[in-house]
Motif scaffolding. Structure first.
Motif, short mmCIF file in Angstrom:
data_model
loop_
_atom_site.label_atom_id
_atom_site.label_comp_id
_atom_site.label_asym_id
_atom_site.label_seq_id
_atom_site.Cartn_x
_atom_site.Cartn_y
_atom_site.Cartn_z
N VAL A 1 -8.05 -0.30 3.97
CA VAL A 1 -7.95 -1.45 3.17
C VAL A 1 -9.07 -2.59 3.87
N GLU B 1 -4.33 3.45 7.23
CA GLU B 1 -4.13 2.67 5.92
C GLU B 1 -4.87 1.49 6.05
N LYS C 1 -13.44 8.61 2.51
CA LYS C 1 -14.39 8.31 1.29
C LYS C 1 -15.59 9.49 1.30
N TYR D 1 0.78 -1.09 -0.02
CA TYR D 1 0.02 0.05 -0.10
C TYR D 1 0.91 1.36 0.04
N HIS E 1 -6.58 3.43 -3.74
CA HIS E 1 -7.77 2.58 -3.03
C HIS E 1 -8.78 2.04 -4.06
#
Length: 160
Positions: free
Chosen positions: A144, A140, A119, A6, A28
């Motif tokens: 995920v 992070e 988001k 990532y 993402h």
């Protein structure tokens, strides 16, 4: 296994794009694309596959932006205003949103909050880490994990 790449991928795309937030969004989207993959064949080189997926998304984004530059403003305005679709499409979208809300409700608070702040509010990982009082690395991982969980749950509920 994919989570290990990532940060590395975000740094790579940030260097290419010059915008960390855009790089995070692309990563993402790449993770979602890989997780949504319908093939049962295992990925032999996950790192290369993830990088290729992310770079393809960057290329697709540039193409879309280049095409949109030549469209008249009236066309763009019309597209956005009339994309609602049929009543069935609205119902399906409403059901999917309910499923997503149920999946998010199953997550631990910090995981759900990290996902929602990224988001819905568009905060950076650093801003989320500061707001929640956790490390950026944990933010992070939460994002995920939230995406994985939602994908698995939505697939399971879609079948029934």
């Amino acid at each position: 296994m994919l989570e290990n790449y990532y940060r590395e991928l975000v740094s790579f795309l940030n260097a290419k794009l010059g915008n960390r937030q855009v790089a995070e969004d692309v990563v993402h989207d790449a993770y979602v694309r890989v997780l949504e993959r319908s093939s049962d064949i295992p990925i032999e080189q996950p790192r290369a596959f993830l990088y290729r997926t992310a770079l393809n998304l960057v290329i697709d984004g540039h193409r879309r932006n280049a095409l949109r530059q030549y469209e008249p403003l009236e066309t763009l305005d019309t597209e956005e205003r009339f994309c609602a679709g049929s009543p069935q499409a609205s119902h399906d979208q409403s059901q999917r949103l309910e499923m997503l809300e149920r999946a998010l409700a199953e997550l631990p608070a910090a995981c759900r909050d990290s996902f929602m702040l990224r988001k819905l509010e568009g905060l950076t990982h650093l801003q989320i880490a500061e707001r929640l009082g956790i490390s950026r690395s944990l933010v992070e991982k939460h994002i995920v994990n939230a995406m994985k969980h939602c994908r698995v749950r939505m697939r399971a509920w879609d079948v029934h």
